[in-house]
Design an enzyme around this catalytic site. Sequence first.
Site, PDB file in Angstrom:
ATOM      1  N   GLU E  39      31.216  -0.264 -20.812  1.00 12.69           N
ATOM      2  CA  GLU E  39      30.868   0.731 -19.786  1.00 12.69           C
ATOM      3  C   GLU E  39      29.826   1.727 -20.303  1.00 12.69           C
ATOM      4  OE1 GLU E  39      33.871   0.131 -20.936  1.00 12.69           O
ATOM      5  OE2 GLU E  39      34.864  -1.015 -19.359  1.00 12.69           O
ATOM      6  N   ASN E 171      34.541  -9.275 -17.072  1.00 14.23           N
ATOM      7  CA  ASN E 171      34.608  -9.121 -18.531  1.00 14.23           C
ATOM      8  C   ASN E 171      35.957  -9.500 -19.140  1.00 14.23           C
ATOM      9  OD1 ASN E 171      32.482  -8.403 -20.191  1.00 14.23           O
ATOM     10  ND2 ASN E 171      32.398  -6.307 -19.435  1.00 14.23           N
ATOM     11  N   TYR E 172      36.446 -10.672 -18.832  1.00 19.34           N
ATOM     12  CA  TYR E 172      37.759 -11.094 -19.345  1.00 19.34           C
ATOM     13  C   TYR E 172      37.755 -11.162 -20.877  1.00 19.34           C
ATOM     14  CZ  TYR E 172      41.783 -13.962 -20.429  1.00 19.34           C
ATOM     15  OH  TYR E 172      42.952 -14.425 -20.968  1.00 19.34           O
ATOM     16  N   THR E 232      27.269 -14.699 -12.806  1.00 23.80           N
ATOM     17  CA  THR E 232      26.315 -15.001 -13.888  1.00 23.80           C
ATOM     18  C   THR E 232      26.680 -16.335 -14.523  1.00 23.80           C
ATOM     19  OG1 THR E 232      27.671 -13.702 -15.406  1.00 23.80           O
ATOM     20  CG2 THR E 232      25.827 -12.575 -14.373  1.00 23.80           C
ATOM     21  N   GLY E 234      25.182 -17.663 -17.610  1.00 22.23           N
ATOM     22  CA  GLY E 234      24.537 -17.824 -18.918  1.00 22.23           C
ATOM     23  C   GLY E 234      23.069 -18.151 -18.760  1.00 22.23           C
ATOM     24  N   GLY E 237      21.057 -18.487 -15.353  1.00 21.43           N
ATOM     25  CA  GLY E 237      20.707 -17.377 -14.479  1.00 21.43           C
ATOM     26  C   GLY E 237      21.850 -16.948 -13.586  1.00 21.43           C
ATOM     27  N   ASP E 264      26.102  -6.507 -20.179  1.00 13.61           N
ATOM     28  CA  ASP E 264      26.076  -5.094 -19.792  1.00 13.61           C
ATOM     29  C   ASP E 264      24.656  -4.649 -19.462  1.00 13.61           C
ATOM     30  OD1 ASP E 264      28.816  -5.059 -20.413  1.00 13.61           O
ATOM     31  OD2 ASP E 264      28.367  -4.625 -22.512  1.00 13.61           O
TER      32      ASP E 264
END
Lengths: 321, 321, 321, 321, 321, 321
Positions: E39, E171-172, E232, E234, E237, E264
């Site tokens: 964050e 964001n696992y 997303t 990787g 794209g 991020d």
Amino acid sequence: MAPMTDLVTFGETMLRLSPPRGERLETTRDLTVQAGGAESNVAVGAARLGADARWLSKLPDSPLGRRIVTELRSHGVRPDVAWADADASRVGTYYLEHGGEPRGTNVIYDRADAAITTVEPDELPTDAVAEAEWFHTTGITPALSETTAETTTALLRTAGEAGTTRSFDLNYRAKLWDPETARAAYEELFEHVDTLFVPRRDAREVLDREGGAVEIAHGLATEFGFDTVVVTRGLEGAVALHDGSVYEQDVYEAETFDAIGTGDAFVAGFVAERLRGGDLPAALRWGSATAALKRTTDGDLAVTTRAEVRDVIEGEGGIDR
Amino acid sequence: MAPMTDLVTFGETMLRLSPPRGERLETTRDLTVQAGGAESNVAVGAARLGADARWLSKLPDSPLGRRIVTELRSHGVRPDVAWADADASRVGTYYLEHGGEPRGTNVIYDRADAAITTVEPDELPTDAVAEAEWFHTTGITPALSETTAETTTALLRTAGEAGTTRSFDLNYRAKLWDPETARAAYEELFEHVDTLFVPRRDAREVLDREGGAVEIAHGLATEFGFDTVVVTRGLEGAVALHDGSVYEQDVYEAETFDAIGTGDAFVAGFVAERLRGGDLPAALRWGSATAALKRTTDGDLAVTTRAEVRDVIEGEGGIDR
Amino acid sequence: MAPMTDLVTFGETMLRLSPPRGERLETTRDLTVQAGGAESNVAVGAARLGADARWLSKLPDSPLGRRIVTELRSHGVRPDVAWADADASRVGTYYLEHGGEPRGTNVIYDRADAAITTVEPDELPTDAVAEAEWFHTTGITPALSETTAETTTALLRTAGEAGTTRSFDLNYRAKLWDPETARAAYEELFEHVDTLFVPRRDAREVLDREGGAVEIAHGLATEFGFDTVVVTRGLEGAVALHDGSVYEQDVYEAETFDAIGTGDAFVAGFVAERLRGGDLPAALRWGSATAALKRTTDGDLAVTTRAEVRDVIEGEGGIDR
Amino acid sequence: MAPMTDLVTFGETMLRLSPPRGERLETTRDLTVQAGGAESNVAVGAARLGADARWLSKLPDSPLGRRIVTELRSHGVRPDVAWADADASRVGTYYLEHGGEPRGTNVIYDRADAAITTVEPDELPTDAVAEAEWFHTTGITPALSETTAETTTALLRTAGEAGTTRSFDLNYRAKLWDPETARAAYEELFEHVDTLFVPRRDAREVLDREGGAVEIAHGLATEFGFDTVVVTRGLEGAVALHDGSVYEQDVYEAETFDAIGTGDAFVAGFVAERLRGGDLPAALRWGSATAALKRTTDGDLAVTTRAEVRDVIEGEGGIDR
Amino acid sequence: MAPMTDLVTFGETMLRLSPPRGERLETTRDLTVQAGGAESNVAVGAARLGADARWLSKLPDSPLGRRIVTELRSHGVRPDVAWADADASRVGTYYLEHGGEPRGTNVIYDRADAAITTVEPDELPTDAVAEAEWFHTTGITPALSETTAETTTALLRTAGEAGTTRSFDLNYRAKLWDPETARAAYEELFEHVDTLFVPRRDAREVLDREGGAVEIAHGLATEFGFDTVVVTRGLEGAVALHDGSVYEQDVYEAETFDAIGTGDAFVAGFVAERLRGGDLPAALRWGSATAALKRTTDGDLAVTTRAEVRDVIEGEGGIDR
Amino acid sequence: MAPMTDLVTFGETMLRLSPPRGERLETTRDLTVQAGGAESNVAVGAARLGADARWLSKLPDSPLGRRIVTELRSHGVRPDVAWADADASRVGTYYLEHGGEPRGTNVIYDRADAAITTVEPDELPTDAVAEAEWFHTTGITPALSETTAETTTALLRTAGEAGTTRSFDLNYRAKLWDPETARAAYEELFEHVDTLFVPRRDAREVLDREGGAVEIAHGLATEFGFDTVVVTRGLEGAVALHDGSVYEQDVYEAETFDAIGTGDAFVAGFVAERLRGGDLPAALRWGSATAALKRTTDGDLAVTTRAEVRDVIEGEGGIDR
């Protein structure tokens, strides 16, 4: 009864001095110091993969000699060093300048008259060789001096008499002797060797062998009675001949940070796996994976773990989330 | 009689300040300091390849001015510096931040009012120019100030009168002047130049030339009467026109550590070989090989040796056993 | 006629390798590389103070040999090196570990069989010695080998015949020879020496002198006919005897960063001032001030300037506003 | 029969992270990583002085846990580590910012819930304790958790039953517990201790003792039946009470580079000398000299040798010529 | 009325400790310290691209806690930190070892019980959330503790009530919880989220989605009512679904120096452009270009500028003459 | 209404470039980059001690200009920068070589034509000055150019009209102007100043004052109507005159790592305490303690905390157990 050791290696370890990437020896102000030597590289690699490993050598009883022992010990190797008078002996040194196409990596040896050149068997714990499962040395050691050549023979003989498996990595060094002299010396030692590691190029240029790796392996095994011959072929991988069977092993692709020590890492992985009871194909995989991991890190040593080698063999990697 | 010098160059040398790889100027705490300047780069490169090289310039008589001289001298160049009052002059400086796709390498010049901008011929050993075999300067020098432009002309004139071969590397810098002004200045100087080095891009964008490298070379040679024109084309290699003949030279592939100074290394190799009596093709090979080696090392300078250049030309390299 | 040189020195220069402050050689991973050798230290110090200085020696024609030349040249010294075959010779090396009470600074020499041990007069530009105003060497050089001892004598003889002033710094090294052997060798050389620099301790322990510095100076001057004898007494300063007069010089207090090379800096300052026509007291002041400045910087070399030495002598210093 | 060990220590070792001198933790970008822990500091110090030393602890089976083992092993200590699950445990860490008057050295512990807090006797080779000549631990270990307190008691009990000499360094840490709690815990352990090391300040503030060091030693010896009590008094030196006799030992003056670990170095020197049969005064000298040497080097560890300690005791030092 | 903030983010920031390239955590002596947290990475990236950004968190009131604030503030972010008692709390830490094929990059978290795990809404300036245009947090925060999960919900709720746009990056982190627990927690939060960023892999493995990115986006948008879903993939794209329209965005090729923080950086670029009024395709371009630039620099943070991002989008780069 | 600011300072901040300890600028390869400038030093020091501080200046809109802002912001200062065209302006730079007796610390300014020399009031947020409690600038700013002199006057006038307390630190720089010119400029500004900080030496040499510090303070206060005059006397401490009373303050002893910025740290501590309502003696203690802490750390800035300053004043320090 003394505890059984898995592996004993014998040979010279030098201080390796290298400037930062992109800098030249001729102008650098900073050198990184690391311990490097074919036989201790193998001992460290194998120790890190679980073997109980000892390393025999001779060094000056000085901070520089102890510098080498300090680093090897940190990886779990037990050094058995004949300590020479600090004022009357020296540590072998080598300078390594990393290259980049079209500029080759440059190695400058300053190893003449290193303490090890006077090492005699009675300075070393030969019992350790007799009690070990495996004894390893390389073609560098007999090239250092007549005394080291004789001591190499004596240790191989001790190992043979005790039933210790003996491996030998040819490791021809053109700066130490010419091919003819080397060949003669090698061939005298071959009768004491069970497992031979030999780069295809050395087999051709030094041992006068012809043909492909398999043909070379057969020829050598037949002529000298090796139990196992492993011919390495750079990026084409390795070929092993054992009990009449031929085994091939590809290299694992690697992003090379430092190529020095790759061959020793291969031997370390191979021997460590054999010591744990792995068969030839498994040993080749361990050798090849350890070699690939070595290439990703700085220094002569294969600073890796069993888990990492296993991950390479099983094709796993990447960032852990 | 004073001894003959092989090469004299004239121009500004700056302090080059660069953060570590992967770091930004905006946040860095560490800078590496090196000397960098097109003309001293050429002098260093040529000196390292055997030429007796001098470099003329003007610097403050301060630790910063001496910092530059110290480094150049270490490579065997003889600096002839007009020393300016330390309190009333400054050293040109440039900040270099290494990039990586898609982020460009960033160069920030802080060179305004450097000591050299006031240099006049009578502060410099113009005899040295007259006694040299070869005089080299670049299109950066006349861009620095009116005074440097006049001094450049004066030195080229001195060289011409003395029969010294004069080479000129266009080296257009968009931050110093616009194409039109630059072109006018260049064209005035061209009458004093024997060998012109010009990047194809500059030939097109600044000199308003059209067509391929050969066409450009012919056009320039015809119009300005150059003895030799060398047009560089980045990765496509160089083309030279000399005595009506055209010579092509590929680049030698290189693993680039630092691209800054590549063009100067090319000139250094070319001139060094010409000074030793090499013909045009040989000079192009030496230029191209020196440039390739430069790319593998950090800094503006071609820190290399004759033996290394020869190895590149002969296709040898790799790790020495 | 060749141009007159101010100063020629002759001796071994080594690579000095030192770990960071607070780290031990036995465990360090980083070494700083610098050039260090008594005679080149003097040449550098004197060159930086305005003398035109050359340095004669023998080194391997390798990056390591050139590393030394590169650094010396950067300070304005002109090295005249007999280049030895890179594969058959080595560079002397010394390891320096900075101490701190109660742990002494530790110096480990690895200089046996360095290239210079085979240097013969006809490999060196003996003309340079004859054409110089001043020739300097030290008691280390004849200790290196019989050959260097003979070459030292030959060069001193050449200097003497040419009217070149000859200075000699005793510089006894217990690791190279014993006091008796050293004394015999020194005394044979003394007839070729005009100015002798000798630490009081060496005068007592090696030359078997008794009494205070003045008594020692008188005794030596009388016995060997020196023009000048300078006896150094560590923190008690120096005493000089010249033309029958005695001069005393205090040390200038210094915050010591690195004490190595202090004695050579003293000689450099002394000789530089003599070469400029200074009288004995002035030369002692310059020697002492240069030595104090040396102590404040890292490395063997007195990296200083005439202005700084003058400020020390005149008692000025501190932060410039 | 297993070979006798000289010394076994038990306790936590942390990663020590420290910024460069003159930098603050709050703004630094660089940290030096070293292993540090009172009991392993003692093991390393003693091993370097010739003792065969083992160290018992618990660490995560991760690169961070192995980082600690790697460093300790390099000094010759044999680590006996209970390896905890890497995903469910952590390494204790401490940040060290070097101070300078009037700014104190700042230590920030991040050691809560380190792997060792769960260590139980059956995870450790208690045989090693029984077979050793000497067992050492400190007042930090029982402060880490109830489990470590119980394990400490168990190991001391094992040692006592086997006739192993037991030493205990009070080492009060105000950040781990309050004086009352600590005192109660200490007093329960005291019955299992032969040799007590206690700083005078802790004796007063934590153990509520009054009077001078001798009085304190007598009081503690009487009340708890210690064989030996060593009271350290900072720069005033140490006092020992043994068999009714009092021995005093001055500190050896030291130029302090890093004071952390001084007390552990004292214990290491003391124990190493006792193990070699030295009497109390000799042990105090060895302790004090090892402590002085420790202060001259970076890190928690007394990276020194028997020869250096002997030189300090005999008052020798300085630069070796 | 208080001034409107563009962006507020909420989450944990750790000290990131990494050894030099080519070195292993297990043997390194040097660590680089940087601030890193999903964050705050977004806040920094967006602030550097022109957003007025605040970051809410909880840290110990110690040099280590302030170390994080210091770095974030330097990039223009305004930290709003609930300061915890230094003696009773800790900073989360992570160790990062850069890999190289076949050795993966290794991340070791030491974040258990970090100060943030106890953060409650009334310790934070919830007004800031209400007054902001955009609020962003990630799936890491609710995984840290029950308290952070509740605080996350509370802040999202506050944002929703105030009309602040809420984005959430899945964001696992497998080391913090298992997929089932995570999925349940995510799905509870989804009702408070306007824009969801989700890697395709997490959508499949954690959210149990099937099919391609577009199908996943549609499914999620339909089920949870997201305004925007960005999937997303990787190197393939990103795909975005917004107002029923699908937008595709390629990655910009990058020479990767450090991949950590790429995701991020993507969010930062996306959000910064949305805040400036850019449409979805523009936001995707900005996200993708910022991510590419991030990869070229060291550390978690996208240390870049609007001009650089624009150059990437417009396809410009290279060395500035 | 805009929020009240505690402190606004105005002046030039430079990049400070310094080689490692013991190295010379003339030979160094490494420079540390830090931000340094009298007025921002004060802003940082005060901000770290709790003041809400802004700093007004002008810088090029380049990575170098932003480098300065980045560092100041990290300490909590809010920079209000007039951004100049990157291609047409430069950042002031200064080189700092740490000395050691008898070699002085050497400062080389390269600040001519820095962006700030063209700063005009309407480029700056003069409202900020009017709304602040305290405005501070120094005698360096008006020395930079006529424009900065005028802008300084304008800002002081604005502050005066708004009732903002105005302080001025004489800070005479001999490299910028001569004493007479400086004195005239100072005296014109003095009517706008409430609190004057002046080193006794400058009072004598530049302001032509005679007598001791108290006499100087009285004379200046009488002549120019200052509310407060603080005369600093180096190691003899400070004297303040306020409302007719005289206050003396000793220096706190410090182990000096870096003396640069000591005076600014004094002002920072003084002003910070005055802003919190402290009386003169308290402000002098805070100034003196902050200055002492500054000396222990690297760089221009007083990187400290309220707690540390309080500890110095209360006489506490040392290693925390």
